[in-house]
Design a protein around this motif. Structure first.
Motif, PDB file in Angstrom:
ATOM      1  N   GLY A 102       0.815  -1.204   0.000  1.00 56.88           N
ATOM      2  CA  GLY A 102       0.000   0.000   0.000  1.00 56.88           C
ATOM      3  C   GLY A 102       0.853   1.260   0.000  1.00 56.88           C
ATOM      4  N   LEU A 103       0.226   2.397   0.273  1.00 61.20           N
ATOM      5  CA  LEU A 103       0.947   3.673   0.344  1.00 61.20           C
ATOM      6  C   LEU A 103       1.623   3.786   1.703  1.00 61.20           C
ATOM      7  CD1 LEU A 103      -1.555   6.117  -1.392  1.00 61.20           C
ATOM      8  CD2 LEU A 103       0.697   5.409  -2.218  1.00 61.20           C
ATOM      9  N   SER A 104       2.665   3.003   1.884  1.00 59.40           N
ATOM     10  CA  SER A 104       3.358   2.936   3.167  1.00 59.40           C
ATOM     11  C   SER A 104       4.790   3.406   3.024  1.00 59.40           C
ATOM     12  CB  SER A 104       3.345   1.499   3.693  1.00 59.40           C
ATOM     13  OG  SER A 104       4.079   0.650   2.835  1.00 59.40           O
ATOM     14  N   ALA A 105       5.428   3.617   4.161  1.00 60.21           N
ATOM     15  CA  ALA A 105       6.839   4.003   4.156  1.00 60.21           C
ATOM     16  C   ALA A 105       7.695   2.896   3.555  1.00 60.21           C
ATOM     17  CB  ALA A 105       7.284   4.306   5.585  1.00 60.21           C
ATOM     18  N   LEU A 106       7.311   1.645   3.783  1.00 63.08           N
ATOM     19  CA  LEU A 106       8.086   0.526   3.255  1.00 63.08           C
ATOM     20  C   LEU A 106       8.106   0.539   1.727  1.00 63.08           C
ATOM     21  CD1 LEU A 106       9.690  -2.012   3.932  1.00 63.08           C
ATOM     22  CD2 LEU A 106       7.540  -3.302   3.940  1.00 63.08           C
ATOM     23  N   THR A 107       6.995   0.909   1.118  1.00 61.37           N
ATOM     24  CA  THR A 107       6.945   1.004  -0.345  1.00 61.37           C
ATOM     25  C   THR A 107       7.964   2.000  -0.868  1.00 61.37           C
ATOM     26  OG1 THR A 107       4.603   0.385  -0.460  1.00 61.37           O
ATOM     27  CG2 THR A 107       5.481   1.674  -2.293  1.00 61.37           C
ATOM     28  N   GLY A 108       8.004   3.185  -0.268  1.00 58.57           N
ATOM     29  CA  GLY A 108       8.947   4.212  -0.705  1.00 58.57           C
ATOM     30  C   GLY A 108      10.395   3.823  -0.479  1.00 58.57           C
ATOM     31  N   LEU A 109      10.668   3.242   0.682  1.00 55.93           N
ATOM     32  CA  LEU A 109      12.048   2.872   0.998  1.00 55.93           C
ATOM     33  C   LEU A 109      12.558   1.770   0.069  1.00 55.93           C
ATOM     34  CD1 LEU A 109      11.946   2.899   4.914  1.00 55.93           C
ATOM     35  CD2 LEU A 109      12.936   4.605   3.387  1.00 55.93           C
ATOM     36  N   LEU A 110      11.733   0.758  -0.164  1.00 53.78           N
ATOM     37  CA  LEU A 110      12.161  -0.326  -1.054  1.00 53.78           C
ATOM     38  C   LEU A 110      12.306   0.156  -2.497  1.00 53.78           C
ATOM     39  CD1 LEU A 110      10.013  -3.328   0.246  1.00 53.78           C
ATOM     40  CD2 LEU A 110      12.473  -2.992   0.503  1.00 53.78           C
ATOM     41  N   ALA A 111      11.435   1.082  -2.919  1.00 52.78           N
ATOM     42  CA  ALA A 111      11.495   1.593  -4.292  1.00 52.78           C
ATOM     43  C   ALA A 111      12.811   2.307  -4.565  1.00 52.78           C
ATOM     44  CB  ALA A 111      10.325   2.534  -4.546  1.00 52.78           C
ATOM     45  N   ILE A 112      13.378   2.949  -3.538  1.00 54.01           N
ATOM     46  CA  ILE A 112      14.668   3.624  -3.701  1.00 54.01           C
ATOM     47  C   ILE A 112      15.824   2.660  -3.424  1.00 54.01           C
ATOM     48  CG2 ILE A 112      16.167   5.444  -2.779  1.00 54.01           C
ATOM     49  CD1 ILE A 112      13.689   7.107  -2.255  1.00 54.01           C
ATOM     50  N   ALA A 113      15.723   1.912  -2.344  1.00 56.27           N
ATOM     51  CA  ALA A 113      16.850   1.092  -1.894  1.00 56.27           C
ATOM     52  C   ALA A 113      17.177  -0.043  -2.855  1.00 56.27           C
ATOM     53  CB  ALA A 113      16.559   0.526  -0.503  1.00 56.27           C
ATOM     54  N   LEU A 114      16.171  -0.648  -3.470  1.00 51.80           N
ATOM     55  CA  LEU A 114      16.431  -1.831  -4.303  1.00 51.80           C
ATOM     56  C   LEU A 114      17.253  -1.487  -5.553  1.00 51.80           C
ATOM     57  CD1 LEU A 114      15.858  -4.831  -4.086  1.00 51.80           C
ATOM     58  CD2 LEU A 114      13.842  -4.512  -5.499  1.00 51.80           C
ATOM     59  N   PRO A 115      16.811  -0.545  -6.400  1.00 48.78           N
ATOM     60  CA  PRO A 115      17.655  -0.237  -7.571  1.00 48.78           C
ATOM     61  C   PRO A 115      18.974   0.414  -7.205  1.00 48.78           C
ATOM     62  CG  PRO A 115      15.820   1.301  -7.425  1.00 48.78           C
ATOM     63  CD  PRO A 115      15.563   0.238  -6.408  1.00 48.78           C
ATOM     64  N   TYR A 116      18.982   1.216  -6.148  1.00 47.74           N
ATOM     65  CA  TYR A 116      20.221   1.872  -5.737  1.00 47.74           C
ATOM     66  C   TYR A 116      21.239   0.864  -5.216  1.00 47.74           C
ATOM     67  CZ  TYR A 116      18.617   6.693  -6.350  1.00 47.74           C
ATOM     68  OH  TYR A 116      18.205   7.883  -6.896  1.00 47.74           O
ATOM     69  N   SER A 117      20.775  -0.243  -4.639  1.00 54.94           N
ATOM     70  CA  SER A 117      21.706  -1.279  -4.184  1.00 54.94           C
ATOM     71  C   SER A 117      22.474  -1.859  -5.369  1.00 54.94           C
ATOM     72  CB  SER A 117      20.939  -2.403  -3.468  1.00 54.94           C
ATOM     73  OG  SER A 117      20.317  -1.920  -2.296  1.00 54.94           O
ATOM     74  N   GLY A 118      21.757  -2.110  -6.480  1.00 54.57           N
ATOM     75  CA  GLY A 118      22.431  -2.598  -7.674  1.00 54.57           C
ATOM     76  C   GLY A 118      23.411  -1.588  -8.240  1.00 54.57           C
ATOM     77  N   ILE A 119      23.044  -0.315  -8.187  1.00 54.59           N
ATOM     78  CA  ILE A 119      23.936   0.743  -8.683  1.00 54.59           C
ATOM     79  C   ILE A 119      25.185   0.840  -7.820  1.00 54.59           C
ATOM     80  CG2 ILE A 119      24.166   3.229  -9.039  1.00 54.59           C
ATOM     81  CD1 ILE A 119      21.159   3.257  -9.721  1.00 54.59           C
ATOM     82  N   PHE A 120      25.001   0.872  -6.504  1.00 58.89           N
ATOM     83  CA  PHE A 120      26.140   0.978  -5.590  1.00 58.89           C
ATOM     84  C   PHE A 120      27.060  -0.227  -5.722  1.00 58.89           C
ATOM     85  CE2 PHE A 120      23.686   4.076  -2.866  1.00 58.89           C
ATOM     86  CZ  PHE A 120      24.606   5.106  -3.001  1.00 58.89           C
ATOM     87  N   ALA A 121      26.503  -1.426  -5.853  1.00 58.65           N
ATOM     88  CA  ALA A 121      27.330  -2.626  -5.985  1.00 58.65           C
ATOM     89  C   ALA A 121      28.235  -2.515  -7.207  1.00 58.65           C
ATOM     90  CB  ALA A 121      26.450  -3.868  -6.076  1.00 58.65           C
ATOM     91  N   LYS A 122      27.680  -2.065  -8.318  1.00 56.01           N
ATOM     92  CA  LYS A 122      28.465  -1.938  -9.544  1.00 56.01           C
ATOM     93  C   LYS A 122      29.538  -0.864  -9.415  1.00 56.01           C
ATOM     94  CE  LYS A 122      28.024  -0.370 -14.302  1.00 56.01           C
ATOM     95  NZ  LYS A 122      27.134   0.248 -15.297  1.00 56.01           N
ATOM     96  N   VAL A 123      29.148   0.328  -8.955  1.00 56.13           N
ATOM     97  CA  VAL A 123      30.096   1.447  -8.875  1.00 56.13           C
ATOM     98  C   VAL A 123      31.167   1.173  -7.822  1.00 56.13           C
ATOM     99  CG1 VAL A 123      30.331   3.902  -8.352  1.00 56.13           C
ATOM    100  CG2 VAL A 123      28.398   3.103  -9.707  1.00 56.13           C
ATOM    101  N   PHE A 124      30.777   0.659  -6.667  1.00 56.11           N
ATOM    102  CA  PHE A 124      31.761   0.358  -5.624  1.00 56.11           C
ATOM    103  C   PHE A 124      32.751  -0.691  -6.111  1.00 56.11           C
ATOM    104  CE2 PHE A 124      28.787   1.611  -1.862  1.00 56.11           C
ATOM    105  CZ  PHE A 124      28.981   2.936  -2.194  1.00 56.11           C
ATOM    106  N   SER A 125      32.261  -1.683  -6.846  1.00 54.63           N
ATOM    107  CA  SER A 125      33.161  -2.701  -7.381  1.00 54.63           C
ATOM    108  C   SER A 125      34.188  -2.067  -8.314  1.00 54.63           C
ATOM    109  CB  SER A 125      32.352  -3.771  -8.123  1.00 54.63           C
ATOM    110  OG  SER A 125      33.194  -4.719  -8.725  1.00 54.63           O
TER     111      SER A 125
END
Length: 465
Positions: free
Chosen positions: A98-121
């Motif tokens: 639903g329109l929850s804080a978890l929705t917003g946090l996961l929407a940002i954190a999930l793709p950004y995790s893939g970006i950070f993993a690539k750039v940090f590597s």
């Protein structure tokens, strides 16, 4: 290719008199106002809170994934999650949480995790290996503590610099979450703009620019823990999570009925119909718009970067930097939203918005690069200097940055469909509205696949340049 594909794009202006509306927007831009300062402050605080907690979570996940980034399965996983736009993730998670804080946090954190993993590597691979070899000794594996005091310690300045940049991107992503209903600046901006309250919309926009411009003054690493605690307390309340519905969504709702019932021929027919009638037309149009926007970005960059270069603008570079700050800080989604209300639901507003935002970023980087160039005392002047010395020397870096942004332009082109342009996002939004989660998942997977292909192709082209 862009010239050949332009007839296939809808570039028509549907509005009868956009200039009158432009005038009203201009008046609103110079007369910003907001009735409730408390409401405004809370919208800004929640925008920052979503961005901060999303980045903190993704940095931790990215660092963890970096340790295993040499494995192909990890690289494919990271490429898959970062290829899906934050708004697509928000639409998916909104069906579950639903329109929850978890929705917003996961929407940002999930793709950004893939970006950070690539750039940090990539950052870790650029560090000197002698300290790590000295610590590891005869062992082929580097213990975590040794990695922490060698590779990580050496890379920390670059990690901090990139994380700061990514936090600025997260602020834009957090703002966009308001367009799907979360209480960030984008929610109030959309409401004010659709109601023609341009002064209120301008106030929100100016506040967003102020937050971006003032990062250097309030984003200090030592007080990040205090910010995290405050952000967690500021997040909106979330409804209770129903585990059974979460399981039903991921195990049944997102798959075609024929596949669940074991009718594999029927499922194959369903996929064939979807590919022919929806996927191929939407994907082709998304690709067409992205290529045209890519070329428009390149042309606009070549026109803009001299305004921020001391080789051309001299003491007036601050004006060029102000324009580029406005261009690169305004999310493409917001720009397209404004232009669509003026010109109608064609591809033209999307192309203009993509070109403005991406050229602002590339022009800024190219202008900084040009400032480091050394010129002979008898160097050319004016247009000759631009055409025959500075631009040719900058051209390889310019092409590399432009092709690097192609993946970003593709992601944004797909998501702009939510505003009415018939790209992949248009069909994704329609599928969610019709509760056709199986079709929505197929469309999102198509968008991710296209981004992965474009990312690979752009890197090969960049190496060729």
């Amino acid at each position: 290719m862009a010239a050949v594909l332009m007839p296939a794009a809808d570039l028509q202006i549907y509005a009868s008199n956009p200039w009158q509306e432009f005038g009203r927007m201009g008046v609103g831009l110079i007369t910003p106002r907001w009735e409730s300062l408390t409401e405004l402050a809370m919208a800004i605080a929640q925008t920052v809170a979503f961005a901060l907690l999303g980045v903190v979570g993704s940095v931790i996940a990215g660092l963890a994934l970096t340790r295993f980034y040499h494995l192909r399965i990890v690289r494919v996983f990271c490429a898959s999650i970062r290829a899906v736009h934050e708004l697509f993730w928000a639409l998916i998670f909104m069906q579950v949480f639903g329109l929850s804080a978890l929705t917003g946090l996961l929407a940002i954190a999930l793709p950004y995790s893939g970006i950070f993993a690539k750039v940090f590597s990539e950052i870790f691979s650029q560090q000197p290996v002698l300290p790590a070899i000295s610590v590891a000794g005869k062992s082929n594996k580097l213990p975590f503590s040794a990695w922490l005091y060698t590779q990580f310690a050496q890379a920390l300045p670059q990690i901090r610099s990139y994380t700061r940049y990514r936090f600025e991107c997260a602020l834009r992503s957090s703002t966009l979450l308001g367009f799907v209903g979360l209480p960030t600046l984008g929610f109030y901006f959309e409401t004010a703009f659709k109601q023609g309250q341009y002064s209120e919309a301008a106030c929100l926009l100016w506040c967003f620019y102020l937050v971006i411009a003032s990062l250097r003054y309030w984003l200090h690493w030592r007080i990040i823990p205090l910010y995290i605690i405050a952000a967690w307390l500021i997040l909106p309340e979330s409804p209770p999570l129903i585990n059974s519905y979460v399981w039903q969504f991921f195990s049944r709702d997102i798959w075609p009925v024929e596949l669940i019932q074991g009718d594999y021929l029927g499922a194959l027919h369903w996929y064939g119909v979807e590919l022919r009638e929806t996927i191929f037309p939407a994907a082709a149009y998304t690709l067409i718009i992205s290529i045209i926007a890519l070329v428009a970005t390149g042309l606009l960059t070549l026109l803009l970067y001299p305004a921020a270069s001391n080789k051309f603008a001299g003491r007036f570079t601050f004006l060029g930097h102000a324009v580029l700050l406005f261009f690169r800080s305004t999310p493409e989604f917001v720009l397209a939203f404004v232009l669509l209300l003026l010109f109608g639901p064609s591809a033209l507003p999307a192309i203009i918005a993509l070109a403005i935002h991406n050229s602002g970023l590339i022009s800024y980087l190219i202008a900084r690069h040009s400032n480091d160039l050394s010129l002979r005392p008898d160097a050319l002047r004016g247009l000759n200097l631009y055409c025959y010395e500075v631009t040719p020397r900058l051209y390889p870096a310019f092409m590399g940055l432009l092709l690097y942004r192609w993946e970003v332009i593709m992601r944004e082109t797909a998501i702009l469909g939510i505003l009415g342009v018939t790209t992949l996002g248009f069909y994704v939004d329609s599928a969610f509205e019709e509760i056709r989660y199986d079709r929505a998942l197929l469309l999102v997977a198509t968008a991710a696949f296209m981004n992965i292909i474009v990312d690979s192709l752009s890197r090969r082209l960049a190496r060729a340049c």
